[in-house]
Design a protein around this motif. Sequence first.
Motif, PDB file in Angstrom:
ATOM      1  N   GLU A  28       0.810  -1.226   0.067  1.00  0.00           N
ATOM      2  CA  GLU A  28      -0.248  -0.002   0.159  1.00  0.00           C
ATOM      3  C   GLU A  28       0.861   1.279   0.023  1.00  0.00           C
ATOM      4  O   GLU A  28       1.882   1.406   0.841  1.00  0.00           O
ATOM      5  N   ALA A  29       0.569   2.233  -0.816  1.00  0.00           N
ATOM      6  CA  ALA A  29       0.979   3.437  -0.994  1.00  0.00           C
ATOM      7  C   ALA A  29       2.342   3.422  -2.079  1.00  0.00           C
ATOM      8  O   ALA A  29       3.024   4.375  -2.009  1.00  0.00           O
ATOM      9  N   GLU A  30       2.640   2.394  -2.594  1.00  0.00           N
ATOM     10  CA  GLU A  30       3.597   2.362  -3.453  1.00  0.00           C
ATOM     11  C   GLU A  30       3.216   2.606  -4.872  1.00  0.00           C
ATOM     12  O   GLU A  30       1.870   2.284  -5.071  1.00  0.00           O
ATOM     13  N   ASP A  31       3.865   3.083  -5.809  1.00  0.00           N
ATOM     14  CA  ASP A  31       3.733   3.100  -7.204  1.00  0.00           C
ATOM     15  C   ASP A  31       4.275   1.865  -8.100  1.00  0.00           C
ATOM     16  O   ASP A  31       5.309   1.427  -7.599  1.00  0.00           O
ATOM     17  N   PHE A  32       3.645   1.470  -9.134  1.00  0.00           N
ATOM     18  CA  PHE A  32       4.291   0.613 -10.027  1.00  0.00           C
ATOM     19  C   PHE A  32       3.990   1.013 -11.516  1.00  0.00           C
ATOM     20  O   PHE A  32       2.943   1.552 -11.660  1.00  0.00           O
ATOM     21  N   THR A  33       4.525   0.197 -12.521  1.00  0.00           N
ATOM     22  CA  THR A  33       4.274   0.246 -13.826  1.00  0.00           C
ATOM     23  C   THR A  33       4.233  -1.338 -14.347  1.00  0.00           C
ATOM     24  O   THR A  33       5.180  -1.942 -13.862  1.00  0.00           O
ATOM     25  N   ILE A  34       3.467  -1.708 -15.134  1.00  0.00           N
ATOM     26  CA  ILE A  34       3.328  -2.518 -15.876  1.00  0.00           C
ATOM     27  C   ILE A  34       3.658  -2.740 -17.313  1.00  0.00           C
ATOM     28  O   ILE A  34       2.924  -1.584 -18.106  1.00  0.00           O
ATOM     29  N   ARG A  35       4.549  -2.848 -18.035  1.00  0.00           N
ATOM     30  CA  ARG A  35       4.991  -2.991 -19.543  1.00  0.00           C
ATOM     31  C   ARG A  35       5.070  -4.398 -19.939  1.00  0.00           C
ATOM     32  O   ARG A  35       5.300  -5.483 -19.504  1.00  0.00           O
ATOM     33  N   ILE A  36       4.777  -4.652 -21.182  1.00  0.00           N
ATOM     34  CA  ILE A  36       4.820  -5.669 -22.123  1.00  0.00           C
ATOM     35  C   ILE A  36       6.106  -5.600 -22.682  1.00  0.00           C
ATOM     36  O   ILE A  36       6.578  -4.660 -23.372  1.00  0.00           O
TER      37      ILE A  36
END
Length: 348
Positions: A28-36
């Motif tokens: 909780e409170a963290e940022d994330f990115t999903i990439r292909i």
Amino acid sequence: MATVARVSGQEGPLTSPYDADEDAIIREAEDFTIRITTISHRTYDDYTDFYKANEHNNDYFALMSRVGIGNADKPATKLHFLRHNNQLGNGPIRDMWADQVCVVEDFREAGEANRIFLAFHCFCQTLGGTSESGLRNVLSTVATAVGSMFPGLAPFVMGASVASEGIKYLFEKIDEIPQEVKVVEFSLFPRLTEDNFSGDAPLQTGSYILFFEEVETEGLHLKEDGTISGAVPQDIKPYLVVNVQKGIMLSPGQLDADAANEVLSSYHASPEFLFHGDQQPSNQYLEALQVLGRSHRMGKNMKRYFELKKKQQNDQLTPAESSKINDLARKIHEAMPDLAFAFEELDA
């Protein structure tokens, strides 16, 4: 046998995505990115008959994603790859038109148990009278503004009429001719606590290998170039590689526009890929998206700051939340300097 596997980084042995790595869990409170990052070439080769490739002018191989967060019933649709069938080459596909699948700020804001639903659609289709270069130019303009190739935003780009037919065909394929579309789906769930694990695949960093058919993953190894070793090549079924990493990969303006799309989607008012006569839409729409998104994000930031402030007063902040409250104070101050006196974090 499995259809999804995970590697802790960009390369390594395939393991179960259901095994939690405490150092990799996104909290909780963290940022994330999903990439292909990779499309195996067999994703095209093995299914040409299924796709009816090169029949009915189905001359272009495409990959589109749909992502839903939480209880979203209208997932966002993005285009990641499009190329003429005769130009696909023989190795894994790594040069995406746009690799970003999803960006999330402040995960599980307000403690919501936000499932991340991922679906990837591969197919062959005609573009009608649209050229590949014309479509790419239009969607590149969209990607510059919002960080992703949202085909649904293309009508609002100046001169987008040159791409309207191709965009219409892409949407029609996944919505109206699913029997010619290969789909792989997977969901990631928030890790509730170390002692209270739901049994679902936890949201954590790493590379996820999504197979279109069941595979014996024991002994397999993902290499840095996106290929898989450790078995007879014919045994490695078609797959995609999707990477999850902490942090945000978009500019502030792109984040604003992305937030606006979220607002519009929640009210079932997301842009449609429709044109009326010879009307030319304006790039002002994309600028308006950023204005709407900026206001929406700032309102959420203010609300979130004071929620965390209350937890801070009770000494209940996690390390991620402590970092987040400082980040929020900085962002709010940059947007509204006159409010600086209200944020003691800025005195340090």
